[in-house]
Design an enzyme around this catalytic site. Structure first.
Site, PDB file in Angstrom:
ATOM      1  N   ASP A 334      77.279 -72.983 119.277  1.00  0.00           N
ATOM      2  CA  ASP A 334      77.815 -71.923 120.119  1.00  0.00           C
ATOM      3  C   ASP A 334      78.606 -70.938 119.260  1.00  0.00           C
ATOM      4  O   ASP A 334      79.376 -71.346 118.378  1.00  0.00           O
ATOM      5  CB  ASP A 334      78.713 -72.562 121.187  1.00  0.00           C
ATOM      6  CG  ASP A 334      79.264 -71.573 122.174  1.00  0.00           C
ATOM      7  OD1 ASP A 334      78.468 -70.954 122.897  1.00  0.00           O
ATOM      8  OD2 ASP A 334      80.506 -71.414 122.225  1.00  0.00           O
ATOM      9  N   GLU A 370      73.597 -69.583 117.787  1.00  0.00           N
ATOM     10  CA  GLU A 370      73.841 -68.452 118.672  1.00  0.00           C
ATOM     11  C   GLU A 370      74.501 -67.402 117.774  1.00  0.00           C
ATOM     12  O   GLU A 370      75.688 -67.527 117.448  1.00  0.00           O
ATOM     13  CB  GLU A 370      74.762 -68.830 119.829  1.00  0.00           C
ATOM     14  CG  GLU A 370      74.989 -67.681 120.794  1.00  0.00           C
ATOM     15  CD  GLU A 370      75.983 -68.023 121.901  1.00  0.00           C
ATOM     16  OE1 GLU A 370      75.756 -67.611 123.053  1.00  0.00           O
ATOM     17  OE2 GLU A 370      77.010 -68.690 121.605  1.00  0.00           O
TER      18      GLU A 370
END
Length: 664
Positions: A334, A370
């Site tokens: 993330d 990401e």
């Protein structure tokens, strides 16, 4: 049991951090550079009464160590760190705060937010989970299970299983539920190659949620980076390992979504639970020359200092823990730009990336970034080093804009279909590293994308201010829920066209659980705090036609080798772009803003016939059927694989993507 504190001896090499069961007891070790003193707190078997508080001894590397004779597996413990308390200097020491070991591998309860966790001088031993000493149970090493071009299926464990009718109630909402035969049957039906589990380590609610009666259901607010959340994994690591084994037995890999960019300790006004109280200046990034000001490149109040050697070791040890003890196949990171941030910004050659790629345990794992954060220079799509795959938001946006009907979007759409060479074809690369998606956990569901022109996040308690404002969405004439059959039919058609576009793309494809069956969040595009029916997948309401459509798309994608080949298209026999009348696309066709159709002709091995064939993927975003007249190989005809399977196809339906095969 006799608990006698002794100094732990330092073995050759880097001695393990955390709690390690050794002959005769347990060796405890925790890093803190700035603490004047660190105490080990031992608790009773219920984790309620502090039985002993033992001073630890600092070594030359600022690791505080203690060997406790007679302690063993199951011992509950925590730390307290004393020293200067001066927030303006980045020092948060408060011996009244019980602190969770950053290396804790199991906790005795969940984190629950309480204002006392933020107040200096208020004891929190009754609030903070106790770490439990464990003994690792290693799983046999094996190569990761995943194939190039495969389908990744993003799952929020709790929401995915809470309403599944076949799963026993006591197992719903847990990792173990993913091993249920009915779940596995569904995954296999739609061709899932790997599940990507949204965060499963222990997290805490953001402080504004409890007063609103809301709870974080996504898990992107971790405190302990190795310990599984007790709600999701009541059976601990063994539950995860057995679930991974069950999925592996069916040819399905497991990827964990890990959050190393921030922690749930939040900003200056947040909680003191672990790293902040132990060594704030080591674990978190601060504004240069202003140690009291936390860098907030994440939008979550703090940013973990992934460039620091102590933090890099924690991250790598956490990843190794999940590979060695559960056999997971890879990781999605993330806000991964944070992991590559060094003194001068994002660095593709960051030490942490190099260590991941050369580590003997991690070097063959799937790594997915990401590729952004909200800091300066945070958008880094295409900049991560191989073998990182990258979430491609340009695929998401360009595909949405094309199907919404925006003018002049055909060229961009064809580019992302082809693997986004404009993004990934550099530095000698020959293969795309794109993870293509149209909808994910963050944002509209796929059905809501074509049902809502704007977000509707009122239930989140922030007056609809949260969540992205620009979603490139459309509502097919009515905003939100409707009984109008014409509108409902149009939405279903659009969802199926979007799914077909995804499965026709070059690269890895990502589908969020439930989007294959038309799940809705009633227009909420930021449902992280909705641990209720809004986000729980209602299996009874899934659209069977859509599921069958995804199953057919997955079968096509597996059948033709072109989709498992990550090499870019070069237009030398591998791909040809035609108009639907069979003539090659010209510059004027690409540049005409209103162009709404396209045929992508691919040359591929057909693994059913083991012949080289031509495959046509035909796109029609207009609202009218368009005639189709493609040149076929000598003596062959174009026959449908999807909408008219086995039949000759002479037109492409409105708002549709069709797959055809031509064989001699």
């Amino acid at each position: 049991m006799t608990l006698a504190p002794q100094a732990a001896s330092e073995p050759e090499g880097a001695a393990p951090l955390g709690a390690t069961v050794v002959d005769g007891g347990v060796a405890f070790a925790v890093h803190s550079r700035d603490a004047a003193r660190v105490d080990l707190c031992l608790f009773d078997d219920n984790g309620k009464e502090e039985m002993r508080r033992l001073p630890m001894r600092r070594d030359a590397d600022n690791v505080h160590r203690l060997f406790v004779e007679g302690a063993g597996s199951g011992t509950r413990y925590g730390y307290r760190a004393d020293g200067v308390h001066s927030l303006d200097h980045g020092l948060w020491f408060d011996p009244s705060k019980l602190l969770v070991d950053p290396y804790a591998k199991q906790l005795d309860r969940r984190f629950v937010h309480d204002v006392r966790l933020t107040h200096y001088g208020e004891d929190t031993a009754d609030l903070v989970p106790k770490a439990i000493v464990t003994i690792d149970a290693l799983v046999p090493p094996a190569p990761p299970q995943f194939r190039p071009g495969g389908l990744i299926y993003e799952i929020a464990v709790r929401g995915f299983t809470m309403l599944h009718p076949d799963i026993p109630e006591e197992a719903r909402g847990t990792i173990g539920a993913l091993a249920h035969p009915s779940v596995i049957a569904h995954l296999k039906r739609i061709g899932v190659d790997a599940v990507e589990l949204m965060p499963i380590v222990a997290w805490i609610d953001e402080r504004h949620l409890p007063p609103l009666g809301l709870h974080n259901s996504w898990g992107y607010n971790p405190v302990a980076l190795m310990a599984l959340d007790p709600m999701l994994a009541p059976g601990g690591m063994r539950e995860l390992a057995s679930t991974v084994a069950a999925l592996h037995a069916e040819g399905i890999g497991v990827i964990l979504d890990l959050v190393f960019n921030h922690s749930g300790e939040s900003d200056r006004f947040g909680t003191t639970l672990s790293m902040r109280g132990l060594d704030n200046l080591t674990y978190y990034r601060h504004v240069p020359r202003r140690p009291g000001e936390l860098v907030n490149d994440t939008g979550c109040g703090n940013t973990i200092a992934c460039e620091h050697p102590v933090v890099r070791r924690l991250i790598l040890d956490s990843m190794r823990h999940f590979v060695l003890n559960a056999g997971v196949d890879g990781f999605r990171f993330d806000l991964a730009t944070v992991l590559g941030r060094e003194a001068n910004g994002f660095e593709p050659k960051a030490a942490l990336f190099s260590e991941m790629r050369t580590d003997p345990i991690l070097s063959d794992r799937i790594l997915i970034a990401e590729p952004w954060d909200i800091g300066l220079g945070g958008y880094q799509l295409g900049s991560f080093p191989p073998p990182f795959l990258e979430w491609n938001d340009r695929f998401r946006d360009d595909t949405r804009l094309f199907w919404r009907g925006d003018a002049g979007r055909l060229g961009a759409f064809a580019t992302v279909l082809s693997g986004s060479a404009d993004t990934f074809l550099h530095d000698g690369a020959t293969q795309t590293r794109s993870v293509n998606f149209i909808a994910a956990h963050d944002g509209f569901t796929l059905l809501d994308l074509v049902s809502y022109a704007g977000k509707h996040n009122e239930a989140n308690g922030e007056h609809n201010r949260d969540g992205h404002d620009e979603n490139h969405s459309w509502n097919n004439g009515v905003e939100g829920e409707t009984g109008d059959k014409t509108v409902l039919s149009a939405r279903k058609r659009d969802v199926m066209a979007l799914l077909s576009s995804l499965f026709a793309s070059k690269g890895t494809v990502l589908l969020t659980a439930g989007d294959e069956g038309g799940r809705s969040q009633q227009g909420n595009n930021n449902a992280y705090c909705q641990d209720n029916a809004l986000t729980w997948l209602d299996w009874a309401k899934l659209d069977e036609d859509m599921i069958a459509h995804v199953a057919a798309l997955a079968a096509i994608r597996r059948r033709f080798s072109i989709f498992s080949d990550p090499s870019f298209y070069y237009g030398k026999g591998d791909v040809e772009w035609l108009r639907l009348d069979g003539t090659p696309m010209q510059v004027r066709d690409w540049e005409t803003p209103s162009t709404s159709s396209l045929a992508m002709i691919l040359t591929s091995l057909d693994t059913e016939s083991w012949q080289t064939v031509q495959l046509a993927v035909c796109f029609n975003r207009s609202h009218e059927p368009l005639p189709l007249s493609l040149p076929a190989v000598t003596g062959g005809k174009w026959r449908g694989l999807l909408t008219k399977a086995g039949s000759t196809v002479t037109e492409v339906a409105p708002r549709c993507v069709d797959f055809l095969i031509s064989q001699s």
